[in-house]
Design an enzyme around this catalytic site. Structure first.
Site, mmCIF file in Angstrom:
data_model
loop_
_atom_site.group_PDB
_atom_site.id
_atom_site.type_symbol
_atom_site.label_atom_id
_atom_site.label_comp_id
_atom_site.label_asym_id
_atom_site.label_seq_id
_atom_site.Cartn_x
_atom_site.Cartn_y
_atom_site.Cartn_z
ATOM 1 C CG PHE A 124 7.898 -2.196 -1.003
ATOM 2 C CD1 PHE A 124 9.081 -1.548 -1.217
ATOM 3 C CD2 PHE A 124 6.867 -1.703 -1.632
ATOM 4 C CE1 PHE A 124 9.352 -0.366 -2.151
ATOM 5 C CE2 PHE A 124 7.042 -0.694 -2.823
ATOM 6 C CZ PHE A 124 8.466 -0.167 -2.880
ATOM 7 C CG ASP A 215 6.456 -7.773 -1.509
ATOM 8 O OD1 ASP A 215 6.378 -8.029 -2.462
ATOM 9 O OD2 ASP A 215 6.445 -6.884 -0.759
ATOM 10 C CG HIS A 450 8.690 8.519 -0.382
ATOM 11 N ND1 HIS A 450 9.924 7.883 -1.335
ATOM 12 C CD2 HIS A 450 7.677 7.781 -0.626
ATOM 13 C CE1 HIS A 450 9.361 6.451 -1.835
ATOM 14 N NE2 HIS A 450 7.946 6.812 -1.539
HETATM 15 C C1 LIG Z 1 7.954 -2.604 -5.970
HETATM 16 C C2 LIG Z 1 7.619 -3.392 -4.855
HETATM 17 C C3 LIG Z 1 6.438 -3.311 -4.519
HETATM 18 C C4 LIG Z 1 5.319 -2.759 -5.213
HETATM 19 O O1 LIG Z 1 5.064 -2.819 -6.596
HETATM 20 P P1 LIG Z 1 4.768 -1.721 -7.662
HETATM 21 O O2 LIG Z 1 4.937 -2.573 -8.836
HETATM 22 O O3 LIG Z 1 5.782 -0.630 -7.409
HETATM 23 O O4 LIG Z 1 3.237 -1.312 -7.316
HETATM 24 C C5 LIG Z 1 5.960 -4.249 -3.393
HETATM 25 N N1 LIG Z 1 6.805 -4.970 -2.796
HETATM 26 C C6 LIG Z 1 8.363 -4.933 -2.962
HETATM 27 C C7 LIG Z 1 9.285 -5.501 -2.090
HETATM 28 C C8 LIG Z 1 8.544 -4.021 -4.016
HETATM 29 O O5 LIG Z 1 9.698 -3.789 -4.120
#
Ligand SMILES: *Cc1c(COP(=O)(O)O)cnc(C)c1O
Length: 458
Positions: A124, A215, A450
């Site tokens: 991400f 993640d 972005h």
């Molecule tokens: C949204 C997201 C993050 C980051 O999280 P935030 O709460 O926006 O800081 C990390 N990894 C993935 C896969 C995400 O979708």
């Protein structure tokens, strides 16, 4: 006749949203430097910018908010959250953070060093940012099928074992702090990873002595896809599947703004006492004391309830079916979208939609701006602007796909909204031949450009 699915909730409170005119939107877009992040929410009718923190909480969650314990240390709400996270993930230690990227910041402060390599499936953007800001490298090992939008592969988030092993062979073990599996894989289109693949990645990584972290922003949606698509999983509960998935790793970062069903929050959960201790220090420096980590007690209370609701089959069925409903409408209109439809969003192939707009003029951003002008719908570019420049050469990195993401907030819009969106995009599709020019960059930041980039018409 088989009964269709229906939302397992009814609506207790509504929030007004307003339409605008095309002239107003043209003016607002110009003032926003053609960057949809700069619009005010009042200038947007249907907001598909993100599914992050934009969902609706349940009455149970709002009820829990009222009983949140705001103690600085040893809060009851922390204990409740800790117990819930242990039950769902099987991980022993919990560190709350204010959101997902903060969890990355804390954990990577312990694990990632200058020159390190972090393989995984399409990291991400904030994750990649937190790796690159430490002068380390993220290596994408996603299966090739993920980059062919027509390929109906059921698990396009999967890691290619050969690509991963190549990384393990090429670099010494000390340079690879962990392998990161993102569930679902946001950057490749909200596509799931199978249990079989996670297990194989673990077996391979074990042989090279590399641990696995997740993640896990959309771990529940990932588990739903496993239940629906993976052989032998159809009779298991979402919670059973999620727990097995987490058993293949040693820890996770979480953005609670997705499958936590709350508007803010995140956490790290892991098993290693040593890493937990080190990460605790960084939590105190960056986030707050270890039993709140940047979250209010009431928010931890709502999150504990949200995690349980998000891992219920009926909720996930209505959530993911709604995304699929929109995707299928677009397919009916002949619009090129990524298949199969992802868990949290529909992804439009901007290169197929607007073939005349040159790559250097950001076709996905161009399409997102046209959709806004058409009907006040805010979407987001998942393409060259998001991909940033190469940190060394400072050249644009052109990703394999140039996409516009329609992210659907959880429990927020009805299928009438989905119908409206589909027709709006069809209208843009019907006039696609007139769209030949995109945008040039006037100003950009060095990393994660972005969010703040300023554009002008090419
Ligand atoms: C949204 C997201 C993050 C980051 O999280 P935030 O709460 O926006 O800081 C990390 N990894 C993935 C896969 C995400 O979708």
């Amino acid at each position: 006749m088989k009964l269709p699915y229906a939302e397992p909730f009814r609506i207790k409170m509504v929030e007004e949203i307003r339409q605008s005119t095309k002239e107003e939107r043209e003016e607002w877009l110009k003032k926003a430097n053609f960057n949809l992040f700069n619009l005010k929410s009042s200038q947007v009718f249907i907001d598909l910018l993100t599914d992050s923190g934009t969902g609706a909480m349940s009455d149970q969650q709002w009820g829990a908010m009222m009983t949140g314990d705001e103690s600085y240390a040893g809060s009851r709400s922390f204990d409740k959250l800790h117990e819930t996270v242990q039950n769902i993930t099987g991980y022993q230690y919990l560190l709350p953070t204010h959101q997902g990227r903060a969890a990355e910041n804390v954990l990577f402060s312990v694990l990632v060093k200058d020159g390190d390599i972090v393989p995984g499936n399409s990291h991400f953007d904030t994750t990649k940012g937190h790796i690159e800001i430490r002068k380390a490298h993220a290596v994408d090992c996603t299966i090739d099928e993920a980059f062919d939008i027509e390929n109906p592969h059921p698990f396009k988030g999967n890691i290619d074992l050969q690509k991963l092993e190549n990384v393990y062979k090429r670099y010494p073990k000390e340079k690879i702090p962990f392998c990161l599996i993102t569930i679902t894989c946001n950057s490749s289109g909200g596509q799931p990873v199978s249990l079989e693949n996670m297990k194989a990645v673990k077996e391979l990584s074990d042989r090279y002595g590399i641990p696995i972290y997740f993640d896990s922003a959309r771990f529940a949606e990932n588990a739903y896809f496993i239940k629906m698509r993976e052989k032998g999983q159809e009779n298991r509960t979402i919670k059973e599947i999620a727990k097995e998935a987490f058993s293949y790793g040693v820890g996770m970062t979480m953005s609670s703004k997705k499958d936590g069903l709350v508007n803010i929050g995140g956490f790290i959960a892991l098993n290693d006492a040593e890493i937990f201790k080190k990460a605790s220090n960084f939590t105190i420096i960056f986030e707050g004391f270890i039993t709140y980590g940047g979250m209010a007690g009431r928010d931890m209370a709502a999150l504990a309830v949200g995690l349980n609701e998000a891992t219920e089959f009926e909720y996930l069925e209505s959530r993911i079916s709604q995304v699929e409903y929109l995707g299928n409408k677009l397919i009916e209109f002949g619009i090129p979208v990524q298949k199969p439809i992802g868990g949290h969003a529909v992804f439009i192939d901007a290169l197929g939609f607007l073939p005349d707009v040159p790559r250097e003029e950001y076709p996905a951003q161009t399409l997102a701006n046209e959709i806004y002008k058409e009907a006040g719908i805010r979407t987001v570019e998942i393409g060259t602007l998001l991909a940033d420049r190469d940190p060394e050469t400072r050249e644009n990195r052109y990703p394999k796909l140039e996409l516009v993401r329609l992210a659907i907030p959880r429990r927020t819009y009805t299928n009438n909204h989905m119908d409206y969106i589909a027709v709006a995009i069809k209208n843009v599709y019907d006039r696609r031949d007139e769209i030949k020019k995109g945008y040039n960059i006037v100003w950009e930041s060095e990393i994660l450009r972005h969010f703040t980039v300023e554009l002008e018409k090419a």
